[in-house]
Design a protein around this motif. Structure first.
Motif, PDB file in Angstrom:
ATOM      1  N   ARG A  36      38.680  26.109  39.313  1.00 13.41           N
ATOM      2  CA  ARG A  36      39.279  25.495  38.577  1.00 13.41           C
ATOM      3  C   ARG A  36      39.526  26.132  37.017  1.00 13.41           C
ATOM      4  NH1 ARG A  36      40.594  19.242  40.318  1.00 13.41           N
ATOM      5  NH2 ARG A  36      41.510  20.073  42.671  1.00 13.41           N
ATOM      6  N   CYS A  37      37.985  26.287  36.814  1.00 14.34           N
ATOM      7  CA  CYS A  37      37.861  26.634  34.819  1.00 14.34           C
ATOM      8  C   CYS A  37      37.548  27.812  35.543  1.00 14.34           C
ATOM      9  CB  CYS A  37      36.499  25.803  34.391  1.00 14.34           C
ATOM     10  SG  CYS A  37      37.248  23.903  34.566  1.00 14.34           S
ATOM     11  N   PRO A  38      38.314  29.271  35.424  1.00  9.08           N
ATOM     12  CA  PRO A  38      37.927  30.773  35.730  1.00  9.08           C
ATOM     13  C   PRO A  38      36.746  31.152  34.196  1.00  9.08           C
ATOM     14  CG  PRO A  38      40.092  30.459  35.761  1.00  9.08           C
ATOM     15  CD  PRO A  38      39.661  29.466  35.469  1.00  9.08           C
ATOM     16  N   ASN A  39      37.290  30.498  33.377  1.00  9.85           N
ATOM     17  CA  ASN A  39      36.473  31.189  32.294  1.00  9.85           C
ATOM     18  C   ASN A  39      35.372  30.246  32.028  1.00  9.85           C
ATOM     19  OD1 ASN A  39      38.373  32.813  31.971  1.00  9.85           O
ATOM     20  ND2 ASN A  39      40.073  31.242  31.670  1.00  9.85           N
ATOM     21  N   LYS A  40      34.948  29.225  32.091  1.00 11.53           N
ATOM     22  CA  LYS A  40      33.948  28.280  32.523  1.00 11.53           C
ATOM     23  C   LYS A  40      33.111  28.394  32.563  1.00 11.53           C
ATOM     24  CE  LYS A  40      35.588  26.481  28.167  1.00 11.53           C
ATOM     25  NZ  LYS A  40      35.089  26.656  26.735  1.00 11.53           N
ATOM     26  N   PHE A  41      31.323  28.071  32.368  1.00 10.88           N
ATOM     27  CA  PHE A  41      30.218  28.843  34.008  1.00 10.88           C
ATOM     28  C   PHE A  41      30.445  27.240  34.527  1.00 10.88           C
ATOM     29  CE2 PHE A  41      26.618  28.526  36.002  1.00 10.88           C
ATOM     30  CZ  PHE A  41      25.875  29.258  36.287  1.00 10.88           C
ATOM     31  N   GLY A  42      30.486  26.954  36.013  1.00  4.91           N
ATOM     32  CA  GLY A  42      30.351  25.714  36.158  1.00  4.91           C
ATOM     33  C   GLY A  42      29.740  25.865  37.858  1.00  4.91           C
ATOM     34  N   LYS A  43      29.306  25.174  38.293  1.00  7.32           N
ATOM     35  CA  LYS A  43      29.179  24.492  39.963  1.00  7.32           C
ATOM     36  C   LYS A  43      30.217  24.722  40.786  1.00  7.32           C
ATOM     37  CE  LYS A  43      24.995  22.686  38.050  1.00  7.32           C
ATOM     38  NZ  LYS A  43      23.348  21.789  38.337  1.00  7.32           N
ATOM     39  N   LYS A  44      29.970  24.849  42.245  1.00  4.32           N
ATOM     40  CA  LYS A  44      31.018  25.183  42.936  1.00  4.32           C
ATOM     41  C   LYS A  44      30.853  23.180  43.438  1.00  4.32           C
ATOM     42  CE  LYS A  44      29.921  28.869  46.487  1.00  4.32           C
ATOM     43  NZ  LYS A  44      29.407  29.562  47.163  1.00  4.32           N
ATOM     44  N   GLU A  45      29.688  22.454  43.229  1.00  3.24           N
ATOM     45  CA  GLU A  45      30.964  21.017  43.721  1.00  3.24           C
ATOM     46  C   GLU A  45      31.413  20.058  42.946  1.00  3.24           C
ATOM     47  OE1 GLU A  45      25.742  20.686  41.853  1.00  3.24           O
ATOM     48  OE2 GLU A  45      27.356  21.941  43.301  1.00  3.24           O
ATOM     49  N   HIS A  46      31.991  20.764  41.687  1.00  3.78           N
ATOM     50  CA  HIS A  46      32.309  20.657  40.588  1.00  3.78           C
ATOM     51  C   HIS A  46      33.878  21.256  40.438  1.00  3.78           C
ATOM     52  CE1 HIS A  46      28.725  19.033  38.585  1.00  3.78           C
ATOM     53  NE2 HIS A  46      29.346  18.002  39.027  1.00  3.78           N
ATOM     54  N   GLN A  47      34.005  22.200  41.416  1.00  7.73           N
ATOM     55  CA  GLN A  47      35.095  23.048  41.535  1.00  7.73           C
ATOM     56  C   GLN A  47      35.204  24.166  40.598  1.00  7.73           C
ATOM     57  OE1 GLN A  47      36.533  19.223  41.755  1.00  7.73           O
ATOM     58  NE2 GLN A  47      35.574  20.345  43.904  1.00  7.73           N
ATOM     59  N   GLY A  48      33.522  24.426  40.126  1.00  6.93           N
ATOM     60  CA  GLY A  48      34.115  25.364  39.075  1.00  6.93           C
ATOM     61  C   GLY A  48      33.945  24.920  37.205  1.00  6.93           C
ATOM     62  N   GLN A 101      36.125  39.843  48.292  1.00 11.26           N
ATOM     63  CA  GLN A 101      37.404  40.692  49.078  1.00 11.26           C
ATOM     64  C   GLN A 101      38.317  41.012  47.973  1.00 11.26           C
ATOM     65  OE1 GLN A 101      37.720  37.234  52.104  1.00 11.26           O
ATOM     66  NE2 GLN A 101      38.867  39.428  53.068  1.00 11.26           N
ATOM     67  N   GLY A 102      36.877  41.524  46.416  1.00 11.17           N
ATOM     68  CA  GLY A 102      38.571  42.227  44.936  1.00 11.17           C
ATOM     69  C   GLY A 102      38.910  41.325  44.456  1.00 11.17           C
ATOM     70  N   CYS A 103      37.785  40.685  44.537  1.00 11.90           N
ATOM     71  CA  CYS A 103      38.502  38.884  43.418  1.00 11.90           C
ATOM     72  C   CYS A 103      37.248  39.207  42.033  1.00 11.90           C
ATOM     73  CB  CYS A 103      39.148  37.742  43.969  1.00 11.90           C
ATOM     74  SG  CYS A 103      40.625  38.095  45.278  1.00 11.90           S
ATOM     75  N   PRO A 104      37.909  39.090  41.127  1.00 12.40           N
ATOM     76  CA  PRO A 104      36.927  38.635  40.083  1.00 12.40           C
ATOM     77  C   PRO A 104      35.937  37.534  39.858  1.00 12.40           C
ATOM     78  CG  PRO A 104      39.364  38.328  39.408  1.00 12.40           C
ATOM     79  CD  PRO A 104      39.206  38.866  40.618  1.00 12.40           C
ATOM     80  N   ASP A 105      35.222  37.623  39.503  1.00  7.51           N
ATOM     81  CA  ASP A 105      33.996  36.247  38.798  1.00  7.51           C
ATOM     82  C   ASP A 105      33.765  36.171  37.541  1.00  7.51           C
ATOM     83  OD1 ASP A 105      32.922  33.631  38.857  1.00  7.51           O
ATOM     84  OD2 ASP A 105      31.716  34.862  39.400  1.00  7.51           O
ATOM     85  N   THR A 106      35.335  35.648  36.060  1.00  9.06           N
ATOM     86  CA  THR A 106      35.176  36.167  35.133  1.00  9.06           C
ATOM     87  C   THR A 106      34.067  35.184  34.554  1.00  9.06           C
ATOM     88  OG1 THR A 106      37.914  36.027  34.720  1.00  9.06           O
ATOM     89  CG2 THR A 106      36.441  35.870  33.053  1.00  9.06           C
ATOM     90  N   ASP A 107      33.505  33.867  34.773  1.00  8.40           N
ATOM     91  CA  ASP A 107      32.888  33.506  33.758  1.00  8.40           C
ATOM     92  C   ASP A 107      30.874  33.531  35.148  1.00  8.40           C
ATOM     93  OD1 ASP A 107      33.535  31.639  36.286  1.00  8.40           O
ATOM     94  OD2 ASP A 107      34.125  29.701  35.333  1.00  8.40           O
ATOM     95  N   LEU A 108      30.968  34.745  35.912  1.00 10.15           N
ATOM     96  CA  LEU A 108      29.834  35.083  36.210  1.00 10.15           C
ATOM     97  C   LEU A 108      28.836  33.411  37.104  1.00 10.15           C
ATOM     98  CD1 LEU A 108      28.576  37.022  34.206  1.00 10.15           C
ATOM     99  CD2 LEU A 108      30.083  37.352  36.199  1.00 10.15           C
ATOM    100  N   ASP A 109      30.013  32.427  37.484  1.00  9.37           N
ATOM    101  CA  ASP A 109      29.341  31.370  38.063  1.00  9.37           C
ATOM    102  C   ASP A 109      29.423  31.306  40.231  1.00  9.37           C
ATOM    103  OD1 ASP A 109      31.525  31.175  38.947  1.00  9.37           O
ATOM    104  OD2 ASP A 109      32.123  28.962  37.326  1.00  9.37           O
ATOM    105  N   PRO A 115      41.249  21.874  32.307  1.00 11.25           N
ATOM    106  CA  PRO A 115      42.676  21.929  32.124  1.00 11.25           C
ATOM    107  C   PRO A 115      42.950  21.876  33.101  1.00 11.25           C
ATOM    108  CG  PRO A 115      41.792  24.044  31.381  1.00 11.25           C
ATOM    109  CD  PRO A 115      40.792  23.472  31.547  1.00 11.25           C
ATOM    110  N   ASN A 116      42.549  21.919  33.781  1.00 11.04           N
ATOM    111  CA  ASN A 116      42.787  21.875  35.897  1.00 11.04           C
ATOM    112  C   ASN A 116      42.388  21.460  36.472  1.00 11.04           C
ATOM    113  OD1 ASN A 116      44.400  24.957  35.324  1.00 11.04           O
ATOM    114  ND2 ASN A 116      42.381  25.799  35.145  1.00 11.04           N
ATOM    115  N   SER A 117      41.564  20.143  36.128  1.00 12.48           N
ATOM    116  CA  SER A 117      41.219  18.955  37.001  1.00 12.48           C
ATOM    117  C   SER A 117      42.486  18.411  36.566  1.00 12.48           C
ATOM    118  CB  SER A 117      39.648  18.529  36.433  1.00 12.48           C
ATOM    119  OG  SER A 117      38.655  19.827  36.256  1.00 12.48           O
TER     120      SER A 117
END
Length: 401
Positions: free
Chosen positions: A285-297, A269-277, A335-337
């Motif tokens: 929670r980590c928009p600049n680090k590739f992660g998984k949904k179960e770890h909030q990104g 809906q028009g929002c970015p996904d900087t780390d392509l995860d 940093p956000n965990s």
């Protein structure tokens, strides 16, 4: 060089025409870069692979590739390369080289930051100066060809490294087999590319005339004679009233865009996904680090337990080194965990004293982390007492919520 510049201008004109008429939906790629042509020794395609004399790197834009994704793992491409190259195998210098090749790219990990793929193509190749030249095969054997235009089959590997969702670095390498009678591999070559890749996101609108439906009358034909000025006024009125503004030009109108001031993706809906995860930044929670949904990104991190001596809650020098590394991960990578610090004991002694000891052990780790700069509000300390499977240790785990 003039030929190269003309070639680039012509291709960009073609690309502009394509993108102005089609709906991209992030399915169009353009790769722009420099190529390296390798005419290897005839004895082996890998002999002297990295020798400078066998490689012809052209440090200008000498290769352009257009690709359209027809499915998640499949893309159809058209690659065009030209330049002046040396052919040490045939002892030819500064000769005009051209290759045009359509084909298929097969993606193994689509939509990942590191995006490898396989290439397979069939195309056309031109090399001007084979005529009146001889290739010496041995002391008594020579090879000649009377052609300068050839069909070829190429295959190889490529890698896209996405720096941001729509822009990245591309490298690829293909082996090119020339179809020529009795040539064996005397005309074959390697082609390597390095450059930039652009991925076109959002939708481009297509202006089409409305189609008539069953039951339309001649009144529709009458509308075609309405003055042009009146039609333009009606069109302006329609645009005004619809209020279809798109501030960030991402193809999602502001009234439907959750991130109207950031260029984003339709599926979010028009929002970015900087780390392509595949997790939008506002939920990551980590928009600049590739992660998984179960770890909030965030990346999956498991901290090693911190072990204590029997009956003790003081930290050993080895434990302090571990805590220093853990603090760095908490501050820089997560940093956000938020975290639990769980203290445990073995089964020796009374439960009451073991409960107190487990709390003291957890607090000693807590205080050491805070002294290293970790925000105390991100940590919850728990003394869990006796746990046979855990023993005399403290565990640090990421809180799920």
């Amino acid at each position: 060089m003039k030929n190269v510049n003309f070639f680039i201008i012509a291709l960009f004109t073609f690309f502009s025409s394509v993108f102005s008429q089609e709906d991209s939906k992030e399915k169009w790629f353009i790769r722009i870069g420099a190529h390296d042509i390798n005419y290897y020794p005839i004895t082996s395609p890998f002999k002297g692979f990295f020798l400078k004399k066998n490689n012809n790197f052209i440090p200008v834009i000498s290769s352009i590739e257009l690709e359209h994704h027809i499915k998640k793992h499949i893309g159809m491409y058209f690659d065009a390369s030209l330049g002046m190259v040396d052919n040490p195998r045939w002892k030819i210098e500064n000769n005009f080289f051209m290759k045009l090749s359509p084909g298929v790219n097969l993606y193994m990990l689509p939509y990942n930051k590191f995006d490898p793929y396989l290439k397979l193509g069939l195309g056309y190749h031109r090399f001007n100066n084979y005529l009146n030249k001889e290739l010496r095969i041995s002391e008594t054997k020579y090879f000649k060809t009377n052609k300068q235009n050839f069909f070829l089959l190429d295959s190889g590997l490529g890698l896209n490294v996405w720096l941001v969702p729509n822009f990245g670095i591309n490298i690829q390498s293909t082996y090119n087999h020339i179809f020529a009678k009795q040539s064996e591999d005397y005309l074959n070559f390697w082609k390597h590319n390095v450059g930039l890749i652009f991925r076109f996101g959002g939708s481009l609108s297509i202006h089409k005339q409305d189609h008539k439906t069953v039951g339309e009358t001649d009144q529709d034909n009458f509308s075609s004679v309405v003055p042009v000025k009146e039609k333009e006024e009606e069109k302006e009125k329609k645009i005004c009233c619809n209020n279809q503004e798109d501030s960030d030009n991402d193809g999602v109108v502001d009234q439907e865009d959750l991130c109207p001031n950031q260029f984003g993706l339709k599926k979010f809906q028009g929002c970015p996904d900087t780390d392509l995860d595949n997790i939008p930044d506002h939920e990551d929670r980590c928009p600049n680090k590739f992660g998984k949904k179960e770890h909030q990104g965030c990346p999956h991190v498991v901290f090693s337990p911190i072990v204590f001596n029997f009956g003790k809650f003081s930290l050993s020098p080895h434990s302090l080194i571990m805590i220093n590394e853990i603090a760095g991960i908490m501050i820089n990578i997560l940093p956000n965990s938020k975290f639990y610090i769980n203290g445990y004991t073995d089964s020796n002694g009374k439960s009451y004293w073991n409960k107190i000891l487990s709390v003291k052990r957890a607090y000693s780790v807590f205080e050491a982390l805070v002294s290293k700069g970790v925000d105390a509000s991100r940590i919850e300390v728990r003394g869990l007492g006796i746990e046979k499977k855990k023993g005399r240790c403290v565990e640090i785990i990421i809180r799920k919520s």
